[in-house]
Design a protein around this motif. Structure first.
Motif, PDB file in Angstrom:
ATOM      1  N   ILE A 122       0.840  -1.249   0.068  1.00 55.34           N
ATOM      2  CA  ILE A 122      -0.125   0.026   0.051  1.00 55.34           C
ATOM      3  C   ILE A 122       0.950   1.206  -0.173  1.00 55.34           C
ATOM      4  CG2 ILE A 122      -1.826   1.294   1.219  1.00 55.34           C
ATOM      5  CD1 ILE A 122      -2.743  -1.409   2.497  1.00 55.34           C
ATOM      6  N   TYR A 123       0.910   2.024  -1.046  1.00 59.93           N
ATOM      7  CA  TYR A 123       1.727   3.226  -1.158  1.00 59.93           C
ATOM      8  C   TYR A 123       1.044   4.512  -0.650  1.00 59.93           C
ATOM      9  CZ  TYR A 123       4.284   0.355  -4.746  1.00 59.93           C
ATOM     10  OH  TYR A 123       4.928  -0.773  -5.364  1.00 59.93           O
ATOM     11  N   TYR A 124       2.005   5.072   0.087  1.00 55.89           N
ATOM     12  CA  TYR A 124       1.600   6.148   0.641  1.00 55.89           C
ATOM     13  C   TYR A 124       2.507   7.552   0.723  1.00 55.89           C
ATOM     14  CZ  TYR A 124       4.549   5.632   4.723  1.00 55.89           C
ATOM     15  OH  TYR A 124       5.577   5.173   5.585  1.00 55.89           O
ATOM     16  N   MET A 125       2.473   8.669   1.043  1.00 56.96           N
ATOM     17  CA  MET A 125       3.293   9.579   1.099  1.00 56.96           C
ATOM     18  C   MET A 125       2.632  10.756   2.085  1.00 56.96           C
ATOM     19  SD  MET A 125       5.144  12.327  -1.479  1.00 56.96           S
ATOM     20  CE  MET A 125       6.241  13.765  -1.133  1.00 56.96           C
ATOM     21  N   THR A 126       3.598  11.271   2.869  1.00 55.59           N
ATOM     22  CA  THR A 126       3.293  12.222   4.093  1.00 55.59           C
ATOM     23  C   THR A 126       3.682  13.578   3.321  1.00 55.59           C
ATOM     24  OG1 THR A 126       5.241  11.854   5.142  1.00 55.59           O
ATOM     25  CG2 THR A 126       3.316  10.577   5.914  1.00 55.59           C
ATOM     26  N   GLY A 127       2.772  14.547   3.862  1.00 56.93           N
ATOM     27  CA  GLY A 127       3.145  16.057   3.491  1.00 56.93           C
ATOM     28  C   GLY A 127       2.488  16.936   4.389  1.00 56.93           C
ATOM     29  N   ASP A 128       2.482  18.123   3.916  1.00 55.05           N
ATOM     30  CA  ASP A 128       1.726  19.545   4.618  1.00 55.05           C
ATOM     31  C   ASP A 128       0.504  19.413   4.115  1.00 55.05           C
ATOM     32  OD1 ASP A 128       3.946  19.864   6.062  1.00 55.05           O
ATOM     33  OD2 ASP A 128       4.782  21.426   4.609  1.00 55.05           O
ATOM     34  N   SER A 129       0.172  19.151   2.907  1.00 60.71           N
ATOM     35  CA  SER A 129      -1.220  19.211   2.253  1.00 60.71           C
ATOM     36  C   SER A 129      -1.507  18.252   1.057  1.00 60.71           C
ATOM     37  CB  SER A 129      -1.381  20.733   1.767  1.00 60.71           C
ATOM     38  OG  SER A 129      -0.472  21.036   0.579  1.00 60.71           O
ATOM     39  N   ARG A 130      -2.631  18.335   0.644  1.00 60.87           N
ATOM     40  CA  ARG A 130      -2.817  17.436  -0.558  1.00 60.87           C
ATOM     41  C   ARG A 130      -2.147  18.034  -2.021  1.00 60.87           C
ATOM     42  NH1 ARG A 130      -8.294  14.288  -2.442  1.00 60.87           N
ATOM     43  NH2 ARG A 130      -7.145  13.505  -4.289  1.00 60.87           N
ATOM     44  N   THR A 131      -2.110  19.250  -1.902  1.00 66.94           N
ATOM     45  CA  THR A 131      -1.493  20.116  -2.916  1.00 66.94           C
ATOM     46  C   THR A 131      -0.139  19.888  -3.273  1.00 66.94           C
ATOM     47  OG1 THR A 131      -3.311  21.605  -3.004  1.00 66.94           O
ATOM     48  CG2 THR A 131      -1.351  22.100  -4.104  1.00 66.94           C
ATOM     49  N   ALA A 132       0.573  19.836  -1.919  1.00 71.87           N
ATOM     50  CA  ALA A 132       2.155  19.789  -1.972  1.00 71.87           C
ATOM     51  C   ALA A 132       2.212  18.287  -2.384  1.00 71.87           C
ATOM     52  CB  ALA A 132       2.468  19.969  -0.246  1.00 71.87           C
ATOM     53  N   ILE A 133       1.728  17.214  -1.930  1.00 70.75           N
ATOM     54  CA  ILE A 133       2.004  16.083  -2.193  1.00 70.75           C
ATOM     55  C   ILE A 133       1.815  15.698  -3.510  1.00 70.75           C
ATOM     56  CG2 ILE A 133       1.667  13.631  -1.662  1.00 70.75           C
ATOM     57  CD1 ILE A 133       0.696  14.204   1.128  1.00 70.75           C
ATOM     58  N   GLU A 134       0.712  15.913  -4.075  1.00 68.75           N
ATOM     59  CA  GLU A 134       0.284  15.892  -5.294  1.00 68.75           C
ATOM     60  C   GLU A 134       1.340  16.661  -6.433  1.00 68.75           C
ATOM     61  OE1 GLU A 134      -4.248  14.515  -5.694  1.00 68.75           O
ATOM     62  OE2 GLU A 134      -3.847  16.554  -5.637  1.00 68.75           O
ATOM     63  N   SER A 135       1.980  17.523  -6.000  1.00 70.01           N
ATOM     64  CA  SER A 135       3.002  18.244  -6.638  1.00 70.01           C
ATOM     65  C   SER A 135       4.354  17.799  -6.560  1.00 70.01           C
ATOM     66  CB  SER A 135       2.962  20.080  -6.298  1.00 70.01           C
ATOM     67  OG  SER A 135       1.692  20.283  -6.721  1.00 70.01           O
ATOM     68  N   SER A 136       4.262  16.924  -5.708  1.00 69.20           N
ATOM     69  CA  SER A 136       5.947  16.182  -5.424  1.00 69.20           C
ATOM     70  C   SER A 136       6.371  15.502  -6.592  1.00 69.20           C
ATOM     71  CB  SER A 136       5.699  15.522  -4.124  1.00 69.20           C
ATOM     72  OG  SER A 136       6.931  14.818  -4.057  1.00 69.20           O
ATOM     73  N   PRO A 137       7.692  15.335  -6.803  1.00 67.22           N
ATOM     74  CA  PRO A 137       8.400  14.660  -7.922  1.00 67.22           C
ATOM     75  C   PRO A 137       8.164  13.360  -7.485  1.00 67.22           C
ATOM     76  CG  PRO A 137       9.659  16.650  -7.393  1.00 67.22           C
ATOM     77  CD  PRO A 137       8.652  16.729  -6.267  1.00 67.22           C
ATOM     78  N   HIS A 138       8.118  12.856  -6.215  1.00 69.28           N
ATOM     79  CA  HIS A 138       8.018  11.555  -5.760  1.00 69.28           C
ATOM     80  C   HIS A 138       6.971  10.737  -6.387  1.00 69.28           C
ATOM     81  CE1 HIS A 138      10.077  13.488  -2.427  1.00 69.28           C
ATOM     82  NE2 HIS A 138      10.846  12.280  -2.470  1.00 69.28           N
ATOM     83  N   ILE A 139       5.696  11.604  -6.841  1.00 71.88           N
ATOM     84  CA  ILE A 139       4.566  10.975  -7.131  1.00 71.88           C
ATOM     85  C   ILE A 139       4.417  10.845  -8.852  1.00 71.88           C
ATOM     86  CG2 ILE A 139       3.129  12.777  -7.354  1.00 71.88           C
ATOM     87  CD1 ILE A 139       1.174  11.293  -5.519  1.00 71.88           C
ATOM     88  N   GLU A 140       5.435  11.077  -9.465  1.00 72.90           N
ATOM     89  CA  GLU A 140       5.207  11.328 -11.170  1.00 72.90           C
ATOM     90  C   GLU A 140       5.018   9.908 -11.493  1.00 72.90           C
ATOM     91  OE1 GLU A 140       7.806  15.350 -11.485  1.00 72.90           O
ATOM     92  OE2 GLU A 140       8.851  13.215 -12.227  1.00 72.90           O
ATOM     93  N   ALA A 141       5.793   8.688 -11.377  1.00 76.18           N
ATOM     94  CA  ALA A 141       5.916   7.490 -11.839  1.00 76.18           C
ATOM     95  C   ALA A 141       4.645   6.839 -11.479  1.00 76.18           C
ATOM     96  CB  ALA A 141       7.322   6.727 -11.647  1.00 76.18           C
ATOM     97  N   PHE A 142       4.336   7.037 -10.275  1.00 80.48           N
ATOM     98  CA  PHE A 142       3.074   6.492  -9.753  1.00 80.48           C
ATOM     99  C   PHE A 142       1.723   6.815 -10.393  1.00 80.48           C
ATOM    100  CE2 PHE A 142       6.192   5.848  -6.254  1.00 80.48           C
ATOM    101  CZ  PHE A 142       5.894   4.653  -5.880  1.00 80.48           C
ATOM    102  N   ARG A 143       1.893   8.069 -10.627  1.00 82.31           N
ATOM    103  CA  ARG A 143       0.918   8.655 -11.354  1.00 82.31           C
ATOM    104  C   ARG A 143       0.663   8.139 -12.962  1.00 82.31           C
ATOM    105  NH1 ARG A 143       1.785  13.720 -10.735  1.00 82.31           N
ATOM    106  NH2 ARG A 143       0.347  14.173  -9.180  1.00 82.31           N
ATOM    107  N   GLU A 144       1.795   8.202 -13.511  1.00 81.81           N
ATOM    108  CA  GLU A 144       2.114   7.853 -14.908  1.00 81.81           C
ATOM    109  C   GLU A 144       1.528   6.356 -15.189  1.00 81.81           C
ATOM    110  OE1 GLU A 144       5.705   7.172 -17.290  1.00 81.81           O
ATOM    111  OE2 GLU A 144       5.123   9.143 -17.961  1.00 81.81           O
ATOM    112  N   LYS A 145       1.995   5.363 -14.181  1.00 79.57           N
ATOM    113  CA  LYS A 145       1.670   3.880 -14.408  1.00 79.57           C
ATOM    114  C   LYS A 145       0.453   3.412 -13.595  1.00 79.57           C
ATOM    115  CE  LYS A 145       6.586   2.819 -14.578  1.00 79.57           C
ATOM    116  NZ  LYS A 145       6.632   2.213 -16.117  1.00 79.57           N
ATOM    117  N   GLY A 146      -0.432   4.639 -12.962  1.00 79.59           N
ATOM    118  CA  GLY A 146      -1.584   4.167 -12.364  1.00 79.59           C
ATOM    119  C   GLY A 146      -1.906   3.287 -10.894  1.00 79.59           C
ATOM    120  N   PHE A 147      -0.448   3.506 -10.245  1.00 78.54           N
ATOM    121  CA  PHE A 147      -0.643   3.245  -8.979  1.00 78.54           C
ATOM    122  C   PHE A 147      -1.228   4.324  -7.778  1.00 78.54           C
ATOM    123  CE2 PHE A 147       2.698   0.599 -11.091  1.00 78.54           C
ATOM    124  CZ  PHE A 147       2.408  -0.515 -10.443  1.00 78.54           C
ATOM    125  N   GLU A 148      -2.248   3.850  -7.266  1.00 80.25           N
ATOM    126  CA  GLU A 148      -2.783   4.672  -6.308  1.00 80.25           C
ATOM    127  C   GLU A 148      -1.877   5.090  -5.034  1.00 80.25           C
ATOM    128  OE1 GLU A 148      -6.980   4.744  -3.320  1.00 80.25           O
ATOM    129  OE2 GLU A 148      -6.406   3.075  -4.841  1.00 80.25           O
TER     130      GLU A 148
END
Length: 638
Positions: free
Chosen positions: A443-469
């Motif tokens: 189960i993948y997760y990321m912590t951060g200050d806000s939803r916007t900050a996490i969704e803008s993070s470089p960490h999430i790029e490949a997960f978004r591209e490959k369709g991993f929640e």
């Protein structure tokens, strides 16, 4: 038999001294104790009359009466219950041998006279009668056993002895008359000859006991003796005033209690003007019995996340109020729960104000927690709108239980919701698992200050591209519990900002291996330039559009957690992180070529590191140097 003067048992004298000077923190409880004794006497009479049809006791109007007399400064508490014989009076009041307290008082003598030790070592026994001496200089007791013609009169000033003698013509039951101490003009709240004080005290402590507590009316004012005129009519005698409601909702069948009654009771105990979000009832029978009536509020109180916030439910024993915020029965992460727990019997200290740590308390607490958590789960499954309201108000507090309650950790995870890249509404972990991609093992997760900050993070790029929640964890408590919880329902939780990420196909892995060979020397050079800030430079499989990203090792502290420590005035140790580079990004390939040709001595490498730091919301170690390097590189390209 004539009047006898008898010395108190030695332990009883010591107990009286403690009672008057040390044990109770609130004088009001003396009335609770004496009313409780009367209630017990009424219960015993009803049982005795049921078992012995020839007892000859009057059970038609069992009640308790208060007789205050402000002029004489006395207060009498009278009941028409079972009463006592002479021997029972001596046994129950003059001694405490059968209570098991003598042994505990012996232990007190070994405590070197420490008064705090006296309070801590007080044991389990019913000595509420002695509390009368907190407010009275002298106490009189008259009593007649049901079914007997012989009455008894007992009297003491609490100094070491008491008198006892026969008394004729007494009604069935017991009357305790307190000759009250002088009233303190500055402490009118504790003038127990005042009828308003009695009303308040009974309402607080004895409102829900089974029997009516009545206050006799004030005597009519004396008429003028000089007039010969007869009054036209004789006024009706005023009725006694019943002070307690006797409406213990938790003791009534659920079908007999309306939602309006529940709401009114909730408002009474919580001081909240709204109706409760959900009502929770629980009853247990067997080795020990108790009933609970709990409520989930609609709105979080202002102090929910303050350190000194009050928590806990009200505790009653046999409908007698014991304490307002019983923390022993509710864990801190359920501090928003309001309500009442009424036990048939509990191990209390002499003042009934401190719970002893025993298996009864632990067992009740465990069942209350399980019931509240199952109710939250039912709301999630059957009433999603109510659940959404609950989670918005109390989800952050509930997640604290993931740290403090290991026994219920899996259940808490199961009833929790989290923001996710799947949609705008929070999701549960069970629903997340149902949507997991084939071959996904975490189960993948990321912590951060806000939803916007996490969704803008470089960490999430490949997960978004490959369709991993990815779960988006934005509450401060999320930064802590994720390091404690290993997984849910057999599936591990994994941070996308830590460690290696393996989302590549076999073809992509082959290409990555070739790139590692091509960039090996460059990564070593860059690691040398940034040696003060990073522990390693390597190629990334989690980037698609950004040139670089900072990641931590599996057990490294996150940047957000570092900020939290600094906000609390604590400077955490510096943790060097890993800089991952996107080998397909023009900036990275251009920097590699420039370094190979000797055109860059490290300034651009520092800029790449600073950009990665800013992208995650971090603070630059030397903003002035960063701005200077950036200006220099921009100038070179104009």
């Amino acid at each position: 038999m004539s009047t006898e003067t008898i010395e108190f048992q030695a332990e009883a004298r010591q107990l009286l001294r403690l009672m008057i000077h040390s044990i109770y923190s609130n004088k009001d409880v003396f009335l609770r104790e004496l009313i409780s004794n009367s209630s017990d006497a009424l219960d015993k009479l009803r049982l005795a009359a049921y078992q012995d049809k020839d007892l000859g006791a009057d059970t038609s109007d069992l009640h308790i009466e208060l007789h205050p007399d402000s002029e004489a400064r006395t207060l009498t508490i009278r009941d028409n219950g079972i009463g006592m014989t002479r021997d029972e009076v001596v046994e129950l009041i003059g001694t405490i041998a059968k209570s098991g307290t003598a042994e505990l008082l012996a232990r007190l003598k070994e405590a070197d006279g420490d008064s705090s030790s006296e309070r801590n070592l007080i044991g389990q026994f019913g000595v509420g009668f002695y509390s009368a001496f907190m407010v009275a200089d002298r106490v009189e007791l008259t009593t007649r056993k049901a079914g007997s013609d012989e009455g008894v009169r007992w009297e003491s000033d609490g100094e070491g002895s008491y008198t006892i003698e026969p008394a004729a013509g007494l009604p069935q039951g017991t009357a305790v008359t307190l000759h009250l101490k002088a009233s303190d003009a500055e402490d009118q709240l504790h003038d127990y000859a005042d009828r308003n004080v009695l009303r308040r005290t009974v309402k607080t402590y004895s409102d829900f006991i089974t029997w009516p507590v009545r206050m006799v009316p004030e005597p009519a004012p004396a008429t003028d003796e000089g007039t010969d005129e007869e009054p036209e009519t004789t006024p009706a005698a005023p009725e006694p005033e019943t002070l307690n409601s006797m409406k213990a909702l938790w003791a009534r069948a659920q079908k007999d209690v309306s939602e309006e009654e529940y709401a009114e009771f909730y408002r009474h105990i919580s001081h909240d003007w709204q109706e409760p979000l959900e009502t929770v009832r629980l009853a247990a029978e067997g080795t020990f019995e108790y009933q609970a009536l709990l409520f989930l509020p609609q709105v979080a109180p202002m102090d929910l996340h303050m350190r000194d916030a009050r928590r806990g439910v009200q505790l009653y024993v046999r409908r007698v109020f014991i304490m307002d915020d019983c923390e022993a029965l509710v864990p801190e992460y359920l501090r928003f729960v309001k309500g009442v727990v009424d036990a048939a019997d509990l191990s209390l200290n002499v003042s009934r104000e401190i719970l002893q740590q025993d298996r009864q308390i632990s067992a009740i607490r465990r069942r209350l927690v399980r019931k509240v958590l199952s109710t939250i789960g039912t709301l999630r499954d059957e009433q999603p709108e109510k659940y959404a309201t609950f989670w918005a108000q109390f989800g952050r507090a509930l997640k604290e239980g993931l740290l403090s309650d290991a026994d219920n950790r899996e259940t808490i995870l199961g009833v929790s919701s989290f923001l996710s890249t799947h949609g705008e509404e929070p999701t549960g972990l069970a629903a997340y698992k149902e949507r997991m991609r084939e071959g996904q093992d975490a189960i993948y997760y990321m912590t951060g200050d806000s939803r916007t900050a996490i969704e803008s993070s470089p960490h999430i790029e490949a997960f978004r591209e490959k369709g991993f929640e990815v779960l988006l964890l934005t509450d401060p408590v999320d930064e802590v519990w994720v390091d404690t919880v290993e997984g849910f329902d057999g599936t591990p939780l994994r941070s996308i900002a830590k460690g290696q990420v393996d989302l590549q196909t076999d073809e992509e892995k082959e290409q990555a291996e070739q790139q590692r060979t091509e960039f090996g020397g460059f990564c070593e050079w860059m690691a040398g330039v940034l040696a003060d800030d990073v522990k390693e430079v390597r190629l990334s499989s989690r980037l698609t559009t950004s040139p670089a990203v900072l990641v931590g090792d599996e057990f490294d502290m996150t940047p957000t957690l570092e900020k939290m420590y600094r906000a609390m005035g604590q400077e955490p140790p510096k943790v060097k992180r890993i800089l991952e580079l996107n080998p397909s990004h023009p900036l990275v390939t251009g920097l590699r070529d420039a370094q190979a040709a000797g055109r860059d001595e490290g300034g651009t490498a520092e800029l790449v590191y600073g950009m990665a730091l800013l992208a995650e919301g971090g603070d630059l170690p030397d903003p002035s140097r960063f701005v200077g390097l950036l200006a220099e590189r921009l100038q070179q390209n104009l």
